[in-house]
Design a protein around this motif. Sequence first.
Motif, short mmCIF file in Angstrom:
data_model
loop_
_atom_site.label_atom_id
_atom_site.label_comp_id
_atom_site.label_asym_id
_atom_site.label_seq_id
_atom_site.Cartn_x
_atom_site.Cartn_y
_atom_site.Cartn_z
N ASN A 146 0.84 -1.20 0.00
CA ASN A 146 0.00 0.00 0.00
C ASN A 146 0.87 1.24 0.00
N GLY A 147 0.26 2.34 -0.32
CA GLY A 147 0.97 3.61 -0.33
C GLY A 147 0.01 4.77 -0.49
N ASN A 148 0.46 5.95 -0.12
CA ASN A 148 -0.31 7.16 -0.42
C ASN A 148 0.65 8.31 -0.69
N PHE A 149 0.14 9.30 -1.40
CA PHE A 149 0.96 10.43 -1.82
C PHE A 149 0.13 11.70 -1.70
N TYR A 150 0.68 12.71 -0.98
CA TYR A 150 -0.01 13.98 -0.78
C TYR A 150 0.30 14.89 -1.96
N VAL A 151 -0.73 15.11 -2.77
CA VAL A 151 -0.57 15.85 -4.01
C VAL A 151 -0.49 17.34 -3.76
N ASN A 152 -1.28 17.82 -2.80
CA ASN A 152 -1.38 19.26 -2.60
C ASN A 152 -1.78 19.55 -1.16
N GLY A 153 -1.48 20.78 -0.70
CA GLY A 153 -1.93 21.21 0.61
C GLY A 153 -0.82 21.35 1.62
N MET A 154 -1.20 21.39 2.90
CA MET A 154 -0.27 21.63 4.00
C MET A 154 0.87 20.62 4.00
N ASN A 155 0.57 19.36 3.70
CA ASN A 155 1.58 18.30 3.75
C ASN A 155 1.96 17.81 2.36
N SER A 156 1.94 18.72 1.41
CA SER A 156 2.28 18.38 0.03
C SER A 156 3.67 17.72 -0.05
N GLY A 157 3.77 16.64 -0.83
CA GLY A 157 5.03 15.93 -0.98
C GLY A 157 5.23 14.79 0.01
N ASN A 158 4.37 14.69 1.02
CA ASN A 158 4.45 13.55 1.93
C ASN A 158 4.04 12.27 1.19
N TYR A 159 4.63 11.17 1.60
CA TYR A 159 4.22 9.89 1.01
C TYR A 159 4.66 8.76 1.91
N THR A 160 4.08 7.59 1.67
CA THR A 160 4.57 6.36 2.28
C THR A 160 4.36 5.21 1.30
N ALA A 161 5.27 4.24 1.32
CA ALA A 161 5.18 3.04 0.50
C ALA A 161 5.51 1.85 1.37
N TYR A 162 4.66 0.83 1.33
CA TYR A 162 4.79 -0.32 2.23
C TYR A 162 4.61 -1.61 1.45
N LEU A 163 5.46 -2.61 1.73
CA LEU A 163 5.34 -3.92 1.10
C LEU A 163 5.68 -4.99 2.13
N SER A 164 4.81 -5.99 2.25
CA SER A 164 5.05 -7.10 3.17
C SER A 164 4.69 -8.41 2.46
N LEU A 165 5.57 -9.40 2.58
CA LEU A 165 5.35 -10.74 2.05
C LEU A 165 5.50 -11.74 3.19
#
Length: 682
Positions: free
Chosen positions: A421-440
């Motif tokens: 899973n992951g998310n990316f902040y496109v715009n706003g106060m926290n623009s440029g924030n993101y996380t990427a997660y992978l588990s097997l």
Amino acid sequence: MKTRYLFIAVLLILSGWFNQAEAQGGLLRRAQGGFGGGGGGKADSVIHRTGLEDSLTIRFRYLDSSRLRGFDSSITDFYERFPTPWHSVNLGNLGTPARNLIFTPRLKPGFDAGFHALDNYLYNAEETKFYTTTRPFSEADYVLGARSEQFIQLTHTQNIRPNWNAGFQYRLINSPGLFQNQAVNHNNYRFHSWYQSKNKRYQNFFVIVGNKMQAGENGGIKTDVNYLDSAAFSERSTIPVNLGPDMPNSRNFFTTSIGTGSFLTTGTYMMRQQYDIGQKDSMIVNDTSVVKLFYPRLRLEHTIRYDTYKYRFRDAVADSAYYSNVYNIFFNQYTASGDKKTGNWFTQDYWKVLTNDFSIYQFPDARNPHQFIKVGAAYESLDFLSVHGDQKWGRIKDNNLYLHGEYRNQTKNKKWDIEANGNFYVNGMNSGNYTAYLSLQRLLSKKVGYLQVGFQNTNRTPSFVFDFYSGFNRVPSQPAFNKENITNIFGSVIVPSLKMKLSANYYLISNLAYFKEMYKPDQATTPFNILQITAEKQFKVAKHWNWRTWIVLQQRAGDGPVNMPLFTTRNQFAYDGNLGFKNLLASMGVEFRYYTAYNAENYSPLMGQYTYQNAAKIKLKMPDISAFIHFRIRTFTAYIRAENLNALKLPAGTFTNNNIPTFNYPYPGLQIRVGIFWSFIN
């Protein structure tokens, strides 16, 4: 038979200690759960263990998981029932600000207010259990500790209709504390509802969560005299403290008034709706019964959530000498602006966040609901106000727009679990924030067990408490902070046949924001890394005797503002069995916790933060030692514990040899806790 007599004898001794603790007053005062063993075994269903499967069938799920779970009936680990994990240390009594001995960075991007010292005691929406049950189910929990410490929790859930469940949960934590001005009074409540239409196409999840937290702040005991070793101060409430009024012997369970302390109030109102498009089917159970089935192929989901978050610090009898000495620049800025009235200090951050989230799921295999692809977008509206005294320091209205996606697959043979899973902040106060997660995760074999490997990278704006507009940040000419970046590479091996788990985390950290010198915000300028290895294992010593151990090794490489014990361990030596009684399940023995000396963090009451220091080490006088008797009789569970036995001072025979895990905040002496957890079927 000898073990049975030992059980009865220890029970009588602990009962006598409890009465003694109440009579003597001031002299007597407190990675995860391990494997169950004989005191409950595996995480099996409490219904099966108590023989009530014909009367009650109850399962639950979490909001972001479709897997139904059963209760864990293990009684070996008291901290699975209590709001503080074994690897947490607080300021001396239940409900006070706490921190984790195991390094655990924040890996969530986006908005964060930054106040986490009371997180152990909070209810939140993510941990809400949504039940399905054939009968109304209730549980009453009550734990009584020395000096009127009380923990009360009530839970009730029932299916209003076969396809609609609702319930509530309430918790009270009240502890006057051993030292002055350290009383806490926490109230938490949660209402939840789970509805599914008869044709199984529509689901509705509804949650209301509220927390009202009040924690007295005394700034630690004064150190101009060795009060802890003085016989004149064996009644610990007579020891002078740095904050609040001087009121020896003033602890009172019946009052919740706190003049000097931290006050946290939160509220969450959330509704999630899902509508599925798919195919109908049916299954013939017998000649006269047909069960209708539905297999989703496409799911539309909308979540609306409103959060309020108010954190305040108030000192009604502020000591100007203390503030000017400990918070010199902060104090000068505060008084120069006219915010501080004579004898009063008040600071507040208040946030309101409204979130709308729309997502689409696609199920590649109609008959496997645990495999799906999810994409979505969310919009946050943020409203902020900070206050100093009677002055409004800052007001902000802002927003965030972020995209998110997820792939999850639990294979039909349950040998592979994949989560990305992951998310990316496109715009706003926290623009440029993101996380990427992978588990097997892979089931190697029933004998060998499971192997899990994974990776996560998070880029996040430092919590808002580091921002100049926060009411808790008054350092002049503070530069804007860069985004924190944290990478975690992790793996674990779980071997159920050996009752063992091994895991490792490797963190690479850049631009970590932190507080130093009690109130000054700062940021690490060079990257550093941390290696963390943990082990859990149960050893069989004799037929009914077990040794359970938890070991954590942590090491930092590089010049980073993080200190932690190199070695942390918890151990239990216990008898697990039924003592010859058919309906009894018992676990009794001793346990201890130990961690090596290290430069422990200071606690800043005004900021509500643990702050970095690298000048002095904290060292335990002795390991924290406890004796316990835990037992279950059908739906009744009891925990009887004598904690901090290590505080015994010889030859005086008093429990005044206090460990001090945080500078100027001693732990109490002997504490007796008696807990009752009783389930009811209505």
